[in-house]
Design a protein around this motif. Structure first.
Motif, PDB file in Angstrom:
ATOM      1  N   ALA B 147     -57.382 -36.596  31.966  1.00 16.38           N
ATOM      2  CA  ALA B 147     -56.612 -36.605  30.711  1.00 16.38           C
ATOM      3  C   ALA B 147     -55.108 -36.626  30.956  1.00 16.38           C
ATOM      4  O   ALA B 147     -54.371 -37.203  30.167  1.00 16.38           O
ATOM      5  CB  ALA B 147     -56.992 -35.405  29.845  1.00 16.38           C
ATOM      6  N   VAL B 172     -66.133 -41.713  30.097  1.00 19.53           N
ATOM      7  CA  VAL B 172     -65.414 -40.439  29.892  1.00 19.53           C
ATOM      8  C   VAL B 172     -63.910 -40.689  29.909  1.00 19.53           C
ATOM      9  O   VAL B 172     -63.176 -40.202  29.049  1.00 19.53           O
ATOM     10  CB  VAL B 172     -65.819 -39.408  30.972  1.00 19.53           C
ATOM     11  CG1 VAL B 172     -64.880 -38.208  30.969  1.00 19.53           C
ATOM     12  CG2 VAL B 172     -67.251 -38.960  30.756  1.00 19.53           C
ATOM     13  N   GLN B 175     -62.739 -42.169  26.764  1.00 18.30           N
ATOM     14  CA  GLN B 175     -62.738 -41.146  25.710  1.00 18.30           C
ATOM     15  C   GLN B 175     -61.522 -40.219  25.851  1.00 18.30           C
ATOM     16  O   GLN B 175     -60.976 -39.744  24.874  1.00 18.30           O
ATOM     17  CB  GLN B 175     -64.034 -40.332  25.816  1.00 18.30           C
ATOM     18  CG  GLN B 175     -64.316 -39.433  24.624  1.00 18.30           C
ATOM     19  CD  GLN B 175     -64.828 -40.198  23.413  1.00 18.30           C
ATOM     20  OE1 GLN B 175     -65.737 -41.006  23.522  1.00 18.30           O
ATOM     21  NE2 GLN B 175     -64.242 -39.949  22.266  1.00 18.30           N
ATOM     22  N   LEU B 176     -61.115 -39.987  27.099  1.00 18.69           N
ATOM     23  CA  LEU B 176     -59.953 -39.129  27.360  1.00 18.69           C
ATOM     24  C   LEU B 176     -58.644 -39.912  27.239  1.00 18.69           C
ATOM     25  O   LEU B 176     -57.578 -39.395  27.527  1.00 18.69           O
ATOM     26  CB  LEU B 176     -60.062 -38.504  28.748  1.00 18.69           C
ATOM     27  CG  LEU B 176     -61.128 -37.411  28.896  1.00 18.69           C
ATOM     28  CD1 LEU B 176     -61.426 -37.133  30.353  1.00 18.69           C
ATOM     29  CD2 LEU B 176     -60.690 -36.134  28.193  1.00 18.69           C
ATOM     30  N   LYS B 177     -58.735 -41.157  26.822  1.00 22.08           N
ATOM     31  CA  LYS B 177     -57.575 -42.008  26.559  1.00 22.08           C
ATOM     32  C   LYS B 177     -56.667 -42.143  27.784  1.00 22.08           C
ATOM     33  O   LYS B 177     -55.446 -42.043  27.678  1.00 22.08           O
ATOM     34  CB  LYS B 177     -56.784 -41.482  25.368  1.00 22.08           C
ATOM     35  CG  LYS B 177     -57.618 -41.432  24.102  1.00 22.08           C
ATOM     36  CD  LYS B 177     -56.774 -40.944  22.928  1.00 22.08           C
ATOM     37  CE  LYS B 177     -57.610 -40.842  21.679  1.00 22.08           C
ATOM     38  NZ  LYS B 177     -57.635 -39.532  21.065  1.00 22.08           N
ATOM     39  N   LYS B 179     -54.380 -43.585  30.546  1.00 24.02           N
ATOM     40  CA  LYS B 179     -53.411 -44.662  30.299  1.00 24.02           C
ATOM     41  C   LYS B 179     -53.732 -45.906  31.135  1.00 24.02           C
ATOM     42  O   LYS B 179     -53.647 -47.024  30.661  1.00 24.02           O
ATOM     43  CB  LYS B 179     -52.002 -44.160  30.595  1.00 24.02           C
ATOM     44  CG  LYS B 179     -51.599 -43.054  29.618  1.00 24.02           C
ATOM     45  CD  LYS B 179     -50.121 -42.721  29.732  1.00 24.02           C
ATOM     46  CE  LYS B 179     -49.709 -41.675  28.716  1.00 24.02           C
ATOM     47  NZ  LYS B 179     -50.134 -40.312  29.096  1.00 24.02           N
TER      48      LYS B 179
END
Lengths: 343, 251
Positions: B147, B172, B175-177, B179
């Protein structure tokens, strides 16, 4: 589907921890931890035992994202913060007109504990000063004392999403030291503003002040109001939508006691403060802020809590009447948009 | 702006620590200040590659997580150990003492501390790059490190178990964005068609492959006693490390 939901919810916990907004809060906490002014409330012994270094900041968005820094799990008694929310319950029990016939909504400009009623109507000035809060407690319905208390505790559970207990020693101390409140209650009964059962109502009042909460609960209380009365994490409705504006307005005009005018001017957020050192502040439609730090300023508001709210309001342009472009855009900081140098 | 690079693999033995050490060293060689944190608290190991002897280690990541020291006190300058001629390289090791590992597994720790620690470390050591070595599989450490990373490098071998696990990790990470995500393929048999392998992997995950490292007996022979790219700077594997490092620095 559940699996995806679990992953999304777990991921959201970690993106909140990693968010630049949380780093901002951590820096705020570090900055004001050093502030050593203010005095811990000592009108009852249990409050005087608080460690002046305790300091937690929690922010919950209307999307349910939670940002915590510092002592966010530390429990303390809610004190006056309960008043605005119990006012909401009274509104649900009786409606706006009836409640207003018993308690006005004017800022008093007097200290919270002043024994004073409106001379023409005999009403206490507002639901936040002690007299008004006692009259509001009197309005809470229920078959008996236990059920009335349970309704208040259940209401807080709907707001925060967890069960709440009462700190019995604090309750007993408040009750033992409560002659001033007793005097106000009798004065109001004399004018027919409260019902006959004064001891039961006072117990309910002292009990609601002794409910144990932490900074996260305070943020969740405010976030639920900000979210139109629905807890943004559990989805439970805590307050009828039409009364949300009533509770928030009273917080704005009276929630910081006789410092409310200066607070609205400088911070511009509806907020409610308690003598344990808690502040709950609402940014309607966006988020709830909960702070806890026991040292208080001469008006009875948490010194560090005030600073945190001032900074948040200025840096992100959260003042209700702000029209200027803020230094930082809240959504970008929460979501960690490209180009935000939080390292 | 400092850059955080996390290295992760779904399964163990992919060569995470070696890749982390070599990439961190290659970046430092460009004159940068680089930090490496070993968040693999259950099975720490990267300190061996950097020549940091457990006897000379008094403070570790564990001490920081237990509130016994500041994180920068647990940072050891390891450039001299490995013969780094340019830049600076710091390592925050995890404790190899069995009692310490048992304690951290038993008590757990607040993952927020890890986040705050990374940020303090970057500030106090004025780092340009922070590399985070992780424990294999998904855990709260990996969720957090993914993350916060600016760049996530996922390491996989050409193996069905790794392929499947990497798919999970990519989900995952999205989903944790995260970069930016890159893949490196380690321990590829030298007779494989690397170009075809790269194409297939990139199509499968829609993530770019930053480098492919052949299974190398030279790496095995070094046996984690030193950083490969400094010992064998002219080796094709070192060239591949430089290629990946360049992509991190270009980003």
């Amino acid at each position: 589907m559940t699996e995806l939901h679990d992953l999304a919810s777990l991921a959201s916990t970690f993106t909140a921890v990693a968010s630049p907004f949380r780093t901002y809060l951590a820096e705020l906490q570090e900055k004001y931890q050093a502030l050593m002014t203010g005095v811990v409330a000592d009108h009852i012994n249990e409050l005087a035992l608080a460690d002046p270094r305790w300091f937690g900041i929690c922010v919950v968005t209307t999307e349910g994202q939670t940002f915590e820094v510092g002592d966010c799990d530390k429990l303390f008694t809610i004190q006056s913060i309960a008043k605005a929310f119990v006012f909401g319950l009274a509104l649900e029990d009786h409606g706006r007109e009836y409640v207003n016939s018993k308690v006005s909504v004017e800022p008093s400009g007097e200290s919270c504990h002043a024994i004073v009623l409106d001379e023409t109507t005999n009403r206490p000035y507002n639901p936040i000063i002690s007299a008004g809060a006692i009259a509001i407690s009197d309005l809470i319905q229920g078959k008996n004392a236990t059920q009335r208390l349970k309704r208040i505790l259940d209401m807080f559970k709907r707001y925060t999403g967890r069960d709440h207990d009462i700190n019995v020693p604090v309750f007993l101390s408040e009750k033992a030291m409560g002659d001033r409140n007793r005097a106000m209650a009798y004065l109001m009964r004399n004018f027919g503003m409260v019902s006959g059962n004064i001891e039961e109502t006072l117990d309910l009042y002292f009990q609601q002040c002794s409910i144990l909460v932490n900074s996260k609960d305070l943020a969740m209380l405010a976030a639920t109001l900000a979210n139109g009365g629905v807890n943004p994490v559990t989805g439970d409705r805590a307050l009828e939508e039409r009364y949300v504006q009533d509770v928030i307005s009273v917080m704005l005009t009276c929630g910081m006691y006789d410092a409310s005018g200066n607070w609205v001017y400088r911070v511009g957020l509806p907020a409610q403060s308690g003598l344990s050192g808690g502040i709950t502040a609402v940014v309607p439609g966006k988020l709830g802020i909960g702070t806890f730090s026991p040292p208080l300023d001469p008006k009875g508001n948490s010194e560090r809590g005030i600073k945190v709210c001032e900074d948040l309001s200025q840096d992100f342009g959260l003042h209700l009447f702000n029209v200027a472009k803020p230094e930082r855009v809240l959504e970008e900081w929460i979501g960690g948009a490209e180009g935000i140098d939080d390292w | 702006m400092p850059k955080v690079v996390s290295l992760h693999s779904y399964r163990g033995g992919t060569g995470k620590s070696n890749t982390t050490a070599n990439l961190a060293t290659t970046v430092a060689m460009q004159g940068y200040r680089v930090g490496v944190v070993d968040t693999d608290v259950p099975s720490p190991g990267i300190h061996n590659i950097f020549g940091l002897e457990p006897e000379s280690v008094t403070k570790t990541l564990n001490s920081y997580l237990w509130g016994e020291s500041a994180i920068e006190e647990a940072a050891y300058e390891v450039g001299r150990n490995i013969g780094l001629s340019k830049g600076k390289l710091f390592l925050v090791p995890s404790s190899v003492k069995a009692d310490d590992i048992a304690r951290i597994l038993k008590e757990g720790y607040d993952v927020k501390l890890l986040n705050d620690g990374f940020r303090k470390l970057v500030k106090s050591l004025e780092l340009d790059y922070l590399f985070i070595d992780t424990h294999p599989g998904l855990s709260k450490e990996t969720f957090l490190t993914i993350a916060i990373s600016h760049i996530l490098i996922l390491i996989l071998r050409p193996d069905k178990q790794d392929y499947q696990g990497t798919a999970v990790t990519v989900d995952v990470a999205r989903q944790l964005k995260v970069k930016r995500m890159l893949l490196t393929i380690n321990k590829a048999l030298p007779d494989l068609n690397f170009a075809a392998l790269q194409k297939k992997v990139e199509e499968t995950y829609s993530v770019p492959v930053a480098g492919i490292f052949p299974l190398s007996s030279d790496i095995v022979r070094l046996a984690s006693e030193g950083v490969f790219c400094l010992r064998f700077p002219d080796h094709p594997v070192s060239d591949e490390y430089r290629k990946v490092a360049q992509q991190l620095m270009n980003d």
